[in-house]
Design an enzyme around this catalytic site. Structure first.
Site, mmCIF file in Angstrom:
data_model
loop_
_atom_site.group_PDB
_atom_site.id
_atom_site.type_symbol
_atom_site.label_atom_id
_atom_site.label_comp_id
_atom_site.label_asym_id
_atom_site.label_seq_id
_atom_site.Cartn_x
_atom_site.Cartn_y
_atom_site.Cartn_z
ATOM 1 N N GLY A 177 44.512 71.572 71.629
ATOM 2 C CA GLY A 177 45.668 71.151 70.863
ATOM 3 C C GLY A 177 46.308 72.319 70.141
ATOM 4 O O GLY A 177 46.357 73.445 70.648
ATOM 5 N N SER A 178 46.746 72.078 68.917
ATOM 6 C CA SER A 178 47.622 73.034 68.238
ATOM 7 C C SER A 178 46.967 74.356 67.859
ATOM 8 O O SER A 178 47.677 75.317 67.553
ATOM 9 C CB SER A 178 48.211 72.381 66.982
ATOM 10 O OG SER A 178 49.052 71.305 67.349
ATOM 11 N N THR A 179 45.634 74.442 67.842
ATOM 12 C CA THR A 179 45.036 75.747 67.555
ATOM 13 C C THR A 179 45.394 76.759 68.640
ATOM 14 O O THR A 179 45.396 77.967 68.385
ATOM 15 C CB THR A 179 43.498 75.650 67.439
ATOM 16 O OG1 THR A 179 42.965 75.056 68.627
ATOM 17 C CG2 THR A 179 43.090 74.830 66.221
ATOM 18 N N LYS A 214 48.301 77.151 69.812
ATOM 19 C CA LYS A 214 49.660 77.638 69.601
ATOM 20 C C LYS A 214 49.669 79.098 69.150
ATOM 21 O O LYS A 214 50.661 79.809 69.350
ATOM 22 C CB LYS A 214 50.375 76.770 68.564
ATOM 23 C CG LYS A 214 50.691 75.364 69.072
ATOM 24 C CD LYS A 214 51.272 74.478 67.975
ATOM 25 C CE LYS A 214 51.533 73.070 68.516
ATOM 26 N NZ LYS A 214 51.965 72.137 67.457
#
Length: 562
Positions: free
Chosen positions: A281-283, A285
């Site tokens: 997920g967003s980690t 990014k």
């Protein structure tokens, strides 16, 4: 005829006949080697071998047992022996009686007794009772680092999992042997003056880990409490020193006690931070942002117009929370964890370029930590679907382990140089000398300037305008990133993976900590359920490692533009 045969046996065939005869009356016994210890970074024992001999009995002799009763020596036999042995062995008299009764010449009286118990038993002049040397592997710290250590078989002492198996060649040592000449009787009594050949066993080496026992214990304690509090299936935590690549803690919950591994479920005995893969997920990014910064496609203050929805690659993308059109800088996109803003940043790069950075950060390959691990999954960019071209930018359509995720942030903390994670510091020989193995050279992934800019951007994630205010550590500058991704269970999305990975002090990182919770049911955002564990663990670790605050103040980076 007799004379001729005698000459043949004694003269011509004498040596060969003697050799055959000697072979028939000699026995070779394996002398086991002492298994080496496993210790933590400070030398605290995590796994060791202790003497736990077995007590055997020749049941045909016990009836001859004599003892002094009322000033007279009397034959008390099996009943008297059972009465004397029961309290020493902490067993009921009837159980001991059954073990003493029969015709076996080598029945088991008790297994794995302590040396103290063995000495008390042998002080009793009970005929037929003798000692069989044996040892047992024990883990003094119980569940602490159990999933890293693994375990050995209680039955035969063979290494079965974890560090015990991975470093078995160092730990096991080399067995010796004893060859002796015995009589031709049924008991094969050893002949004192007969042929004897002995080869001493070589003890195993002590394996020293980079794991710090206190940090490992605290990480497991916090994880266990949070897994229960949020109703998660499991949780992982990794603590790394980004300057050396050393893993200071590698924790998971639920875990098990290697002293009684047989009662633990298989799922709890594996090393989840190395084996279980998940969509980050967003980690993830931060990888997209690092690539865009390094390629000079954007700067932290580059303005972006972020709509409430974005139709691209045949898919309509949304952010976690509905919103209208926003004017965010690239730093603001990361602070607010905008999927759409990340896509707008990442589409400035070719797929091949983005894939190359992901690969250089270590995705899709094993870390080389020296334990069984998964490489994760990173599909070559040539096989990305139209939508996957964009989902990988915010951590979906790819997978990694907890250690790989921690390594990504350690690379950013280490000014853009990726170091191979290390769990083993070296091996100590019999003289106590530590023998280390040179670590592979670091790999430059992004420039120091790009890493510094990214750390400044990640400080806003932990700020009041970010998604992880609960990760703040009073007195310290903290940089990090939340992650909330759908969890894949048997190929189907079911529940969420919540994570927070960060570093401190942000302007001079000394520690990186990753916290991942799988399928929490009471809250699922990384900033809600994972960040508090990070905050407590980082606070404890900074104090334990005696790392002071830098005393500096983070420069402000605009998150919006007009």
């Amino acid at each position: 005829l007799f004379s001729g045969r005698l000459i043949q046996l004694q003269g011509l065939d004498g040596p060969s006949v003697a050799t055959v005869a000697l072979a028939k009356r000699t026995t070779t016994v394996v002398l086991p080697a002492h298994r080496g210890d496993i210790v933590d970074a400070a030398g605290n024992t995590l796994a060791t071998t202790v003497d736990r001999p077995n007590l055997l009995v020749d049941q045909t002799l016990v009836h001859l047992y004599k003892k002094v009763v009322g000033g007279r020596t009397q034959v008390v036999g099996i009943p008297g022996a059972a009465q004397d042995l029961a309290p020493v062995l902490s067993l009921p008299v009837d159980v001991v009686t059954r073990r003493l009764t029969g015709t076996s010449r080598g029945a088991v009286l008790a297994q794995g007794v302590t040396p103290e118990v063995a000495r008390e038993v042998l002080r009793l002049p009970i005929p037929g009772v003798n000692l069989q040397p044996a040892s047992r592997r024990i883990y003094p710290a119980g569940t602490t680092a159990a999933n890293v250590l693994g375990f050995v078989s209680i039955a035969d002492g063979k290494a079965l999992d974890g560090m015990e198996l991975a470093r078995d060649d160092d730990l096991a040592g080399r067995p010796g042997s004893l060859r002796y000449e015995h009589a031709a009787d049924a008991a094969r009594t050893r002949i004192p003056t007969g042929v004897t050949e002995e080869v001493d066993p070589q003890p195993g080496r002590t394996v020293q880990l980079t794991i710090v026992q206190d940090l490992q214990w605290r990480a497991q304690q916090l994880l266990e409490a949070q897994v229960k509090a949020v109703g998660a299936d499991s949780g992982d935590a990794v603590i790394m020193d980004p300057r050396t690549g050393r893993v200071l803690a590698l924790a998971t919950a639920p875990t098990f006690d290697p002293n009684a591994y047989g009662v633990a479920p298989d799922a709890d005995r594996g090393d989840r931070p190395l084996l279980d893969v998940f969509e980050p997920g967003s980690t993830a990014k931060v990888i997209t942002m690092a690539a865009a910064l390094e390629e000079h496609a954007v700067t932290p203050t580059t303005p972006l117009v972020v709509p409430g929805a974005l139709h691209i690659g045949g898919t309509t993308f949304h952010d976690a929370e509905s919103h209208g059109t926003e004017k965010l800088t690239v730093a603001g996109v990361l602070a607010q964890s905008s999927n759409i803003g990340t896509i707008l940043t990442g589409e400035k790069l070719r797929s091949a370029t983005l894939y190359d950075y992901m690969h250089r950060f270590g995705l899709g390959t094993r870390t080389g930590v020296g334990l069984g691990e998964s490489p994760g999954l990173l599909v070559p960019h040539q096989r990305w679907t139209d939508s996957q071209r964009y989902t990988v930018m915010f951590g979906q359509g790819m997978s990694m382990t907890a250690l790989q995720a921690a390594s990504v942030f350690s690379t950013i903390a280490n000014d853009g140089v990726r170091l191979q994670p290390q769990v083993v510091a070296g091996e100590r020989d019999a003289a106590g000398v530590l023998h280390t193995r040179p670590a592979p050279p670091g790999v430059r992934v992004v420039s120091a300037d790009t890493a510094r800019q990214l750390r400044l951007m990640m400080e806003n994630v932990v700020g009041d305008n970010g998604t992880a205010a609960k990760a703040e550590v009073p007195g310290y500058r903290v940089a990090g990133k939340t992650g909330t991704a759908q969890a894949v269970v048997n190929g189907v999305y079911d529940g969420y993976t919540a994570s927070f990975i960060g570093m401190a002090p942000a302007d001079d990182p000394a520690l990186v900590i990753a916290v991942i919770l799988q399928r929490p049911t009471r809250g699922h955002f990384g900033g809600e359920v994972a960040a508090p564990v990070f905050q407590q663990l980082m606070t404890y670790a900074l104090a334990q490692r005696k790392i002071p605050p830098t005393g500096t103040k983070a420069p402000e980076i605009p998150l919006q533009w007009r």
